[in-house]
Enzyme design. Sequence first.
Site, PDB file in Angstrom:
ATOM      1  N   SER A 161      25.164  -9.438 -11.380  1.00 52.51           N
ATOM      2  CA  SER A 161      24.919  -8.180 -12.237  1.00 52.51           C
ATOM      3  C   SER A 161      24.283  -7.230 -11.335  1.00 52.51           C
ATOM      4  CB  SER A 161      23.552  -8.928 -13.132  1.00 52.51           C
ATOM      5  OG  SER A 161      22.952  -7.857 -13.799  1.00 52.51           O
TER       6      SER A 161
ATOM      7  N   TYR B 149      14.951 -12.967 -13.503  1.00 50.83           N
ATOM      8  CA  TYR B 149      16.327 -13.023 -13.659  1.00 50.83           C
ATOM      9  C   TYR B 149      16.927 -12.442 -12.603  1.00 50.83           C
ATOM     10  CZ  TYR B 149      20.854 -11.960 -15.688  1.00 50.83           C
ATOM     11  OH  TYR B 149      22.006 -11.550 -15.697  1.00 50.83           O
TER      12      TYR B 149
ATOM     13  N   LYS C 260      19.831 -13.881  -9.580  1.00 51.56           N
ATOM     14  CA  LYS C 260      21.049 -13.533  -9.315  1.00 51.56           C
ATOM     15  C   LYS C 260      21.449 -13.100  -7.701  1.00 51.56           C
ATOM     16  CE  LYS C 260      22.798 -13.793 -13.219  1.00 51.56           C
ATOM     17  NZ  LYS C 260      23.983 -14.975 -13.515  1.00 51.56           N
TER      18      LYS C 260
HETATM   19  P1  NAD Z   1      25.683 -15.761 -22.928  1.00 51.98           P
HETATM   20  O1  NAD Z   1      24.048 -16.211 -23.138  1.00 51.98           O
HETATM   21  O2  NAD Z   1      26.195 -15.284 -24.170  1.00 51.98           O
HETATM   22  O3  NAD Z   1      26.396 -17.011 -22.179  1.00 51.98           O
HETATM   23  C1  NAD Z   1      25.840 -17.731 -21.635  1.00 51.98           C
HETATM   24  C2  NAD Z   1      26.449 -19.148 -21.683  1.00 51.98           C
HETATM   25  O4  NAD Z   1      26.035 -20.105 -21.004  1.00 51.98           O
HETATM   26  C3  NAD Z   1      26.237 -19.478 -23.305  1.00 51.98           C
HETATM   27  O5  NAD Z   1      27.140 -19.991 -24.032  1.00 51.98           O
HETATM   28  C4  NAD Z   1      25.060 -20.515 -23.142  1.00 51.98           C
HETATM   29  O6  NAD Z   1      25.072 -21.438 -24.175  1.00 51.98           O
HETATM   30  C5  NAD Z   1      25.572 -21.215 -21.700  1.00 51.98           C
HETATM   31  N1  NAD Z   1      24.619 -22.068 -21.206  1.00 51.98           N
HETATM   32  C6  NAD Z   1      23.214 -21.711 -20.880  1.00 51.98           C
HETATM   33  N2  NAD Z   1      22.471 -22.381 -20.390  1.00 51.98           N
HETATM   34  C7  NAD Z   1      23.355 -23.443 -20.125  1.00 51.98           C
HETATM   35  C8  NAD Z   1      23.317 -24.746 -19.334  1.00 51.98           C
HETATM   36  N3  NAD Z   1      21.900 -25.073 -18.888  1.00 51.98           N
HETATM   37  N4  NAD Z   1      24.274 -25.397 -19.292  1.00 51.98           N
HETATM   38  C9  NAD Z   1      25.563 -25.174 -19.967  1.00 51.98           C
HETATM   39  N5  NAD Z   1      25.605 -23.992 -20.718  1.00 51.98           N
HETATM   40  C10 NAD Z   1      24.640 -23.264 -20.722  1.00 51.98           C
HETATM   41  O7  NAD Z   1      25.642 -14.755 -21.891  1.00 51.98           O
HETATM   42  P2  NAD Z   1      26.563 -13.776 -21.349  1.00 51.98           P
HETATM   43  O8  NAD Z   1      26.212 -12.432 -21.534  1.00 51.98           O
HETATM   44  O9  NAD Z   1      28.131 -14.092 -21.644  1.00 51.98           O
HETATM   45  O10 NAD Z   1      26.494 -13.749 -19.701  1.00 51.98           O
HETATM   46  C11 NAD Z   1      27.337 -14.578 -18.924  1.00 51.98           C
HETATM   47  C12 NAD Z   1      26.851 -14.465 -17.441  1.00 51.98           C
HETATM   48  O11 NAD Z   1      27.164 -13.185 -17.043  1.00 51.98           O
HETATM   49  C13 NAD Z   1      25.573 -15.056 -17.149  1.00 51.98           C
HETATM   50  O12 NAD Z   1      25.498 -15.658 -15.875  1.00 51.98           O
HETATM   51  C14 NAD Z   1      24.918 -13.588 -17.272  1.00 51.98           C
HETATM   52  O13 NAD Z   1      23.663 -13.597 -16.309  1.00 51.98           O
HETATM   53  C15 NAD Z   1      25.848 -12.779 -16.377  1.00 51.98           C
HETATM   54  N6  NAD Z   1      25.614 -11.346 -16.832  1.00 51.98           N
HETATM   55  C16 NAD Z   1      25.601 -10.821 -18.174  1.00 51.98           C
HETATM   56  C17 NAD Z   1      25.394  -9.591 -18.533  1.00 51.98           C
HETATM   57  C18 NAD Z   1      25.256  -8.981 -19.761  1.00 51.98           C
HETATM   58  O14 NAD Z   1      24.775  -7.755 -19.850  1.00 51.98           O
HETATM   59  N7  NAD Z   1      25.614  -9.703 -20.897  1.00 51.98           N
HETATM   60  C19 NAD Z   1      25.325  -8.580 -17.354  1.00 51.98           C
HETATM   61  C20 NAD Z   1      25.428  -9.111 -16.125  1.00 51.98           C
HETATM   62  C21 NAD Z   1      25.600 -10.211 -15.735  1.00 51.98           C
HETATM   63  C1  WQD Z   2      20.368   0.150 -21.821  1.00 53.82           C
HETATM   64  C2  WQD Z   2      19.823   1.550 -21.813  1.00 53.82           C
HETATM   65  C3  WQD Z   2      17.458   1.421 -22.154  1.00 53.82           C
HETATM   66  C4  WQD Z   2      17.461  -1.220 -25.856  1.00 53.82           C
HETATM   67  C5  WQD Z   2      20.224  -5.378 -18.975  1.00 53.82           C
HETATM   68  C6  WQD Z   2      19.575  -6.197 -17.833  1.00 53.82           C
HETATM   69  C7  WQD Z   2      20.577  -6.267 -16.867  1.00 53.82           C
HETATM   70  C8  WQD Z   2      22.049  -6.631 -17.580  1.00 53.82           C
HETATM   71  C9  WQD Z   2      22.416  -5.857 -18.691  1.00 53.82           C
HETATM   72  C10 WQD Z   2      22.318  -8.909 -17.280  1.00 53.82           C
HETATM   73  C11 WQD Z   2      18.399   1.597 -21.147  1.00 53.82           C
HETATM   74  C12 WQD Z   2      17.828   1.837 -23.453  1.00 53.82           C
HETATM   75  C13 WQD Z   2      17.800  -0.358 -24.771  1.00 53.82           C
HETATM   76  C14 WQD Z   2      16.655  -0.402 -27.022  1.00 53.82           C
HETATM   77  C15 WQD Z   2      16.821   1.499 -25.536  1.00 53.82           C
HETATM   78  N1  WQD Z   2      22.278  -7.670 -18.025  1.00 53.82           N
HETATM   79  N2  WQD Z   2      17.436   0.885 -24.577  1.00 53.82           N
HETATM   80  N3  WQD Z   2      16.489   1.067 -26.815  1.00 53.82           N
HETATM   81  O1  WQD Z   2      18.467  -2.548 -19.243  1.00 53.82           O
HETATM   82  O2  WQD Z   2      20.837  -1.495 -18.227  1.00 53.82           O
HETATM   83  O3  WQD Z   2      20.636  -3.957 -18.287  1.00 53.82           O
HETATM   84  O4  WQD Z   2      21.327  -5.780 -19.644  1.00 53.82           O
HETATM   85  O5  WQD Z   2      22.562  -9.272 -16.154  1.00 53.82           O
HETATM   86  O6  WQD Z   2      20.284  -7.255 -15.800  1.00 53.82           O
HETATM   87  O7  WQD Z   2      18.585  -5.402 -17.382  1.00 53.82           O
HETATM   88  O8  WQD Z   2      20.622  -2.801 -20.545  1.00 53.82           O
HETATM   89  O9  WQD Z   2      21.123  -2.572 -22.892  1.00 53.82           O
HETATM   90  O10 WQD Z   2      18.726  -3.252 -22.261  1.00 53.82           O
HETATM   91  O11 WQD Z   2      19.472  -0.852 -21.836  1.00 53.82           O
HETATM   92  O12 WQD Z   2      16.650   2.862 -25.632  1.00 53.82           O
HETATM   93  O13 WQD Z   2      16.388  -0.941 -28.055  1.00 53.82           O
HETATM   94  O14 WQD Z   2      19.169   1.518 -23.250  1.00 53.82           O
HETATM   95  O15 WQD Z   2      16.003   1.733 -21.706  1.00 53.82           O
HETATM   96  O16 WQD Z   2      18.323   2.849 -20.745  1.00 53.82           O
HETATM   97  P1  WQD Z   2      19.917  -2.570 -19.213  1.00 53.82           P
HETATM   98  P2  WQD Z   2      19.817  -2.406 -22.078  1.00 53.82           P
END
Ligand code: NAD
Ligand code: WQD
Length: 337
Positions: free
Chosen positions: A126, A150, A154
């Site tokens: 991330s 979190y 990562k």
């Molecule tokens: P999500 O929660 O929708 O998907 C994660 C999946 O993992 C879910 O289906 C959940 O049921 C499953 N899971 C959780 N714990 C588990 C366990 N112990 N065993 C088996 N399955 C389990 O999240 P996502 O947004 O699809 O994220 C996927 C990956 O991408 C994650 O590693 C997350 O950290 C990373 N990521 C997400 C974002 C984002 O903003 N969505 C950004 C950067 C990185």
């Molecule tokens: C985006 C912008 C907020 C909600 C997070 C995690 C990051 C990654 C993605 C997993 C910011 C603003 C948000 C609201 C708002 N996840 N905001 N009102 O913070 O960039 O990233 O999700 O890896 O690790 O930190 O994403 O969507 O929360 O925020 O004004 O109700 O929207 O301040 O500027 P962020 P976000």
Amino acid sequence: MASRILLTGGAGYIGSHTHVALVEAGHEVVILDSFANARRSVPDRLAQITGRPVQLVEGDVRDEALLTRVLVEQGIEAVVHFAALKAVGESMVRPLDYFDVNVGGLTALLRAMETAGCRRLVFSSSATVYGLPEEIPTPESAPLRAMNPYGQTKIIGEQMLDWLGRSNPDWAIGVLRYFNPAGAHGSGLIGEDPHDTPGNLMPFVAKVATGELERIAVFGADYDTPDGTGVRDYIHVEDLARGHVLSLQSLLDTGQGHLVNLGTGRGYSVLEVIAAYKRASNRHLPYTITERRAGDVPISVARADKAAGLLGFRTEKGLEEMCASSWAWVSTTGAQD
Ligand code: NAD
Ligand code: WQD
């Protein structure tokens, strides 16, 4: 060439879209998910989209014996590891759960992969690993700093993979640092579907558009950005899914790992997102400017040229398509789920 791929967390938001992209690219996919944060309807929907039955193992990614069995019995050649906990705020309250699932889960998976002799892995990292980035757009070489448990999980995951790769050159690992995934699948059948009040901007705005939530809180309008609100690099989840296909293909073809940002290289402010969603949904989207949210950075935008050069990855969909597909999802299927 078709390969057999295990997707941990494949029923989740990014995993489900990647499932579709991998099947469309001709791969055989097995999903392992505990459904800790996924709807039971997802596998059926994936079958509907792809026209193929879904191979699903329900289980926990920390269960090394189960993982080993699946890897061996299914003849898995590569793993895409999505399964993790991902809510930043929750990680401040329950840090041990995050270390347990995100670091413990990765450790169990890697041990199982060693045992099974499967050493091709794509890892979901991330942009949060950059903390408060000094350089915008941020290159992969920028220093890493955790702002919360979190993000720390990562960074630890990336470090574990780096040392593992150095310990045995048979490993080929793709580390993908996603910026801000948004939008939903063009079919309208899968998308982001948070159980609780969303912490992220786009799903929150979506719920205001459907009327489930009343008003958007804009977290700060006094940042040093063009309109004062936070700027992020939103990437369409279908583009992101395609990035995984390219990453996997590169690992399988070259046997070499890579570490890349997956973003568009372009940032949008909170107010720009709200305006775009308003155009897509034709709904009134009331908002109030509130205090900054603790731990937020003003701007997060990817330098995107490394993924372009190494993987040939270029995003194809912009903010309008992210909002339109999100709206199609929440206003039809998603809301009935
Ligand atoms: P999500 O929660 O929708 O998907 C994660 C999946 O993992 C879910 O289906 C959940 O049921 C499953 N899971 C959780 N714990 C588990 C366990 N112990 N065993 C088996 N399955 C389990 O999240 P996502 O947004 O699809 O994220 C996927 C990956 O991408 C994650 O590693 C997350 O950290 C990373 N990521 C997400 C974002 C984002 O903003 N969505 C950004 C950067 C990185
Ligand atoms: C985006 C912008 C907020 C909600 C997070 C995690 C990051 C990654 C993605 C997993 C910011 C603003 C948000 C609201 C708002 N996840 N905001 N009102 O913070 O960039 O990233 O999700 O890896 O690790 O930190 O994403 O969507 O929360 O925020 O004004 O109700 O929207 O301040 O500027 P962020 P976000």
